[in-house]
Design a protein around this motif. Structure first.
Motif, PDB file in Angstrom:
ATOM      1  N   HIS A 152       4.533  -3.332  86.133  1.00  0.00           N
ATOM      2  CA  HIS A 152       3.972  -2.592  84.992  1.00  0.00           C
ATOM      3  C   HIS A 152       4.770  -1.330  84.653  1.00  0.00           C
ATOM      4  N   LEU A 153       5.638  -0.890  85.566  1.00  0.00           N
ATOM      5  CA  LEU A 153       6.437   0.306  85.289  1.00  0.00           C
ATOM      6  C   LEU A 153       7.767  -0.021  84.607  1.00  0.00           C
ATOM      7  N   ARG A 154       8.053  -1.314  84.410  1.00  0.00           N
ATOM      8  CA  ARG A 154       9.320  -1.685  83.763  1.00  0.00           C
ATOM      9  C   ARG A 154       9.477  -1.069  82.379  1.00  0.00           C
ATOM     10  N   PRO A 155       8.470  -1.134  81.516  1.00  0.00           N
ATOM     11  CA  PRO A 155       8.675  -0.556  80.175  1.00  0.00           C
ATOM     12  C   PRO A 155       8.413   0.942  80.091  1.00  0.00           C
ATOM     13  N   ILE A 156       8.046   1.582  81.204  1.00  0.00           N
ATOM     14  CA  ILE A 156       7.668   2.998  81.176  1.00  0.00           C
ATOM     15  C   ILE A 156       8.811   3.849  81.712  1.00  0.00           C
ATOM     16  N   LYS A 157       9.107   4.932  81.020  1.00  0.00           N
ATOM     17  CA  LYS A 157      10.144   5.859  81.468  1.00  0.00           C
ATOM     18  C   LYS A 157       9.558   6.766  82.549  1.00  0.00           C
ATOM     19  N   THR A 158      10.031   6.595  83.776  1.00  0.00           N
ATOM     20  CA  THR A 158       9.501   7.368  84.903  1.00  0.00           C
ATOM     21  C   THR A 158      10.588   8.268  85.471  1.00  0.00           C
ATOM     22  N   SER A 159      10.155   9.309  86.157  1.00  0.00           N
ATOM     23  CA  SER A 159      11.103  10.192  86.829  1.00  0.00           C
ATOM     24  C   SER A 159      11.686   9.474  88.046  1.00  0.00           C
ATOM     25  N   GLU A 160      12.885   9.845  88.431  1.00  0.00           N
ATOM     26  CA  GLU A 160      13.576   9.152  89.518  1.00  0.00           C
ATOM     27  C   GLU A 160      12.888   9.356  90.859  1.00  0.00           C
ATOM     28  N   ALA A 161      12.158  10.435  91.002  1.00  0.00           N
ATOM     29  CA  ALA A 161      11.542  10.755  92.294  1.00  0.00           C
ATOM     30  C   ALA A 161      10.222  10.032  92.518  1.00  0.00           C
ATOM     31  N   LEU A 162       9.838   9.137  91.634  1.00  0.00           N
ATOM     32  CA  LEU A 162       8.541   8.472  91.741  1.00  0.00           C
ATOM     33  C   LEU A 162       8.521   7.530  92.938  1.00  0.00           C
ATOM     34  N   ASP A 163       7.529   7.704  93.813  1.00  0.00           N
ATOM     35  CA  ASP A 163       7.388   6.898  95.027  1.00  0.00           C
ATOM     36  C   ASP A 163       6.302   5.854  94.796  1.00  0.00           C
ATOM     37  N   LEU A 164       6.686   4.579  94.678  1.00  0.00           N
ATOM     38  CA  LEU A 164       5.718   3.526  94.391  1.00  0.00           C
ATOM     39  C   LEU A 164       4.797   3.270  95.576  1.00  0.00           C
ATOM     40  N   GLU A 165       5.313   3.455  96.782  1.00  0.00           N
ATOM     41  CA  GLU A 165       4.460   3.246  97.961  1.00  0.00           C
ATOM     42  C   GLU A 165       3.339   4.274  98.001  1.00  0.00           C
ATOM     43  N   PHE A 166       3.656   5.489  97.585  1.00  0.00           N
ATOM     44  CA  PHE A 166       2.632   6.531  97.516  1.00  0.00           C
ATOM     45  C   PHE A 166       1.567   6.169  96.483  1.00  0.00           C
ATOM     46  N   LEU A 167       2.003   5.660  95.323  1.00  0.00           N
ATOM     47  CA  LEU A 167       1.034   5.272  94.294  1.00  0.00           C
ATOM     48  C   LEU A 167       0.159   4.126  94.776  1.00  0.00           C
ATOM     49  N   ALA A 168       0.744   3.190  95.520  1.00  0.00           N
ATOM     50  CA  ALA A 168      -0.042   2.079  96.047  1.00  0.00           C
ATOM     51  C   ALA A 168      -1.108   2.569  97.016  1.00  0.00           C
ATOM     52  N   LYS A 169      -0.800   3.604  97.802  1.00  0.00           N
ATOM     53  CA  LYS A 169      -1.782   4.153  98.740  1.00  0.00           C
ATOM     54  C   LYS A 169      -2.900   4.895  98.025  1.00  0.00           C
ATOM     55  N   GLN A 170      -2.604   5.431  96.840  1.00  0.00           N
ATOM     56  CA  GLN A 170      -3.618   6.199  96.108  1.00  0.00           C
ATOM     57  C   GLN A 170      -4.584   5.312  95.320  1.00  0.00           C
ATOM     58  N   THR A 171      -4.350   3.998  95.320  1.00  0.00           N
ATOM     59  CA  THR A 171      -5.183   3.107  94.494  1.00  0.00           C
ATOM     60  C   THR A 171      -5.812   1.989  95.320  1.00  0.00           C
TER      61      THR A 171
END
Length: 645
Positions: free
Chosen positions: A379-398
């Motif tokens: 879902h983040l493919r079409p979204i412009k994200t900052s380089e420092a974004l940690d996907l593992e951290f986001l997975a833990k928050q949800t």
């Protein structure tokens, strides 16, 4: 052939030519049948008519009784006079016999007739008086036939609309109401979803991919004696990706793919559902090998006889019976696979679930932390994200989020970043999006009195304090007293993802949930209505412990949960004496945990007060704030992330 001849360009015949010919025939018949009605006569007055009579110029007077007018015929000698020279030949059409030259409009027929007769008698004139009634054939015909024309025209219009014309398509018209509403997927024109777009769901994808492979290369399986499966049922919670998986099958399969919803079979007309099922399988058989996907199949697949109180024949049952016959009946459609999706597998009919119809039941569960990371990547493919974004951290928050929830988080984060004028979506935007989805929109302008704000602060501080001191309570992320949605304050936790839950874990969670009300009791000596959601949560947990999971000593190893029970059941599976025991045990569990929370907060009243004061000051506090007040938890696992704003 004649159709290939380029010189054969005859004008296309239209039905409107028939209507035009009929109209001209009617007008022509009317004109030539009564020419006098179309003659152009010179108007005159009754007084001038008297002068014509006295001069002997009138040969005949024809009185039209129904129109209050008279037509005057002049003699041959009168036609030669100067006064009548302008009325020599005044007819538009050739008249049969002599034609009138004047017309006179009069008022009262009796007076007009008496005056003419008196003049003729006084002057001894040979003038003849005649009487007639004139009718307008065209007007009378139109008046007579107009209602029939309107009725026939409306009927033709409706039949054309319902028989296949219009934007509704063949399935939506009255003569095609028994036709299937299934949409045939065309991989060349439709947006293509493949298995690469489906993150997680490894087991489900493997089984579905095997069905697609079977259709592409059946010899690989049939050479060993295997048979193509009749159907596969996708079962799972809402938003877990059942329909997305079916779309991926449509994108991957090189065979016709028919897609429709279970509600498309349901219609107010009797027999329509069964007819649509027959037509659907007929289309699929004609294009076999093919796949049929029925979304929300519980609309027609509910267990028969459980919701039919009237005793009448249910249209849904007829539709289900036809579906059962088509899937595995006397005349079974080969090489037609049925995929279906539902989140209510418990209400489906047993005959639909048996082997030979839905051979496979594929469970699509909520994603775990690894699968959530993969879903975020998609879902983040079409979204412009900052380089420092940690996907593992986001997975833990949800934890507990479905694929649809994660898609909503990504979209909400992008909207929040755009609202703030950022060029890329960063970590904080995703955290704000999670808070927005879980707790609702912040309402910083909500009017709250100082006393209410203090009560809310101690309530939320009570939750945080008790959960910090209990081993099995969910670790805290942050606490806020800013109103969100319908709540006046909230505490965010990261619950441990467990497959089984033990009694001590459930009791610690219940104690933490009652910490808010306990804090109000310890600090203010009175309680409020702010603990409604907490009480609802602990009551459900205590009831589940006693009646479902068999975790109560007095009730013992019994469960009163029946997965096959009808949703319209009216009887309790236990006696009144047992009901009293159940109510008492539920109450005892809740009161014990409440007393435990009160004791914990009483022993740490000073730290509770310090935490509430900091919450009143900052409105939002995090895990590190609790560590400064209480110190590190002795049973800390070191896995949880510290969330900072």
């Amino acid at each position: 052939m004649a159709k290939d001849n380029p010189n054969n360009k005859r004008p296309r015949f239209s039905s409107y030519w028939i209507y035009a010919i009929i109209l001209f025939v009617i007008i022509g018949v009317n004109l030539f049948s009564g020419g006098s009605s179309w003659q152009k006569l010179t108007a005159t007055t009754p007084s001038e008519l008297q002068e014509f009579l006295k001069n002997g110029d009138v040969e005949k007077i024809l009185i039209i009784t129904n129109t209050r007018q008279a037509k005057v015929f002049l003699t041959k000698d009168a036609m030669a006079k100067e006064v009548h020279k302008d009325v020599g030949d005044n007819s538009l059409l050739p008249a049969s016999g002599s034609s009138p030259q004047y017309e006179v409009k009069f008022g009262d027929l009796q007076n007009f007739e008496n005056e003419i007769k008196k003049t003729i008698k006084d002057n001894n004139l040979p003038t003849v008086i005649g009487y007639d009634q004139e009718s307008n054939l065209f007007g009378d015909f139109i008046i007579t036939i107009l209602p029939f024309i309107l009725i026939i025209g409306i009927w033709i219009f409706l039949m054309r609309r319902m028989a296949g014309g219009g934007a509704g398509g063949a399935g939506g018209q009255i003569f095609n109401i028994g036709k299937s509403k299934a949409r045939l997927f065309d991989e060349k024109t439709e947006t293509k979803v493949t298995f690469k777009d489906v993150a997680g769901l490894e087991g489900a994808k493997e089984e579905v991919q095997e069905i697609v492979e079977f259709l592409k290369n059946p010899d690989k399986y049939t050479s060993l004696g295997g048979k193509i499966p009749k159907g596969a049922l996708l079962v799972g919670s809402p938003g877990t990706g059942k329909t997305l998986l079916a779309k991926a099958v449509a994108g991957e399969a090189k065979v016709p793919f028919f897609s429709l919803s279970g509600s498309d079979f349901v219609e107010m007309f009797v027999g329509v559902g069964a007819s649509r099922v027959r037509d659907l399988f007929k289309q699929a058989k004609d294009k076999s090998p093919a796949i049929i996907f029925i979304d929300e199949i519980d609309a027609i697949g509910r267990a028969r006889g459980k919701n039919n109180f009237t005793g009448s024949n249910d249209e849904r049952e007829n539709t289900l019976n036809q579906l059962l016959t088509e899937m595995d009946g006397f005349d079974t459609n080969t090489n037609v696979i049925v995929l279906a999706a539902t989140n209510r597998a418990d209400v489906l009919d047993k005959a639909l679930m048996r082997a030979g119809r839905f051979d496979r039941q594929i469970f699509v569960d909520l994603p775990d932390i690894r699968e959530r990371k993969e879903i975020f990547e998609v879902h983040l493919r079409p979204i412009k994200t900052s380089e420092a974004l940690d996907l593992e951290f986001l997975a833990k928050q949800t934890p507990g989020f479905s694929g649809a929830d994660i898609a909503n988080v990504c979209n909400e984060a992008a909207l929040i970043a755009a609202r703030k004028g950022k060029k890329a979506v960063d970590k904080q935007d995703f955290l704000d999006a999670v808070d927005r989805i879980i707790g609702g929109l912040e309402k910083k302008n909500k009017i709250i009195t100082a006393e209410e704000k203090k009560t809310i602060a101690f309530h939320e501080a009570g939750h945080a304090t008790v959960s910090w001191m209990l081993e099995h309570a969910a670790p805290l992320v942050k606490v806020t007293i800013v109103p969100r949605g319908q709540s006046l304050g909230a505490a965010w936790y990261l619950p441990e993802e467990r497959l089984i839950v033990r009694p001590e874990q459930m009791l610690d969670e219940m104690c933490a949930a009652l910490g808010g009300r306990a804090a109000e009791k310890v600090i203010f000596g009175k309680i409020s209505t702010g603990a409604l959601s907490d009480l609802e949560k602990v009551t459900k947990q205590a009831k589940a412990m006693v009646t479902i999971y068999g975790l109560n000593d007095k009730i013992g190893n019994l469960t009163y949960y029946d997965s096959a029970q009808s949703e319209y059941g009216f009887t309790k599976p236990y006696s009144e004496e047992t009901a009293i025991i159940i109510d008492k045990e539920i109450s005892n569990i809740i009161e014990e945990q409440y007393a435990r929370a009160v004791k914990l907060l009483s022993e740490n009243k000073d730290k509770l007060t310090e935490l509430a004061d900091r919450l009143l000051e900052k409105e939002v506090i995090f895990k590190d704030d609790l560590e400064r007040i209480f110190g590190r938890r002795p049973f800390e696992k070191g896995e949880e992330e510290i969330v900072k704003e």
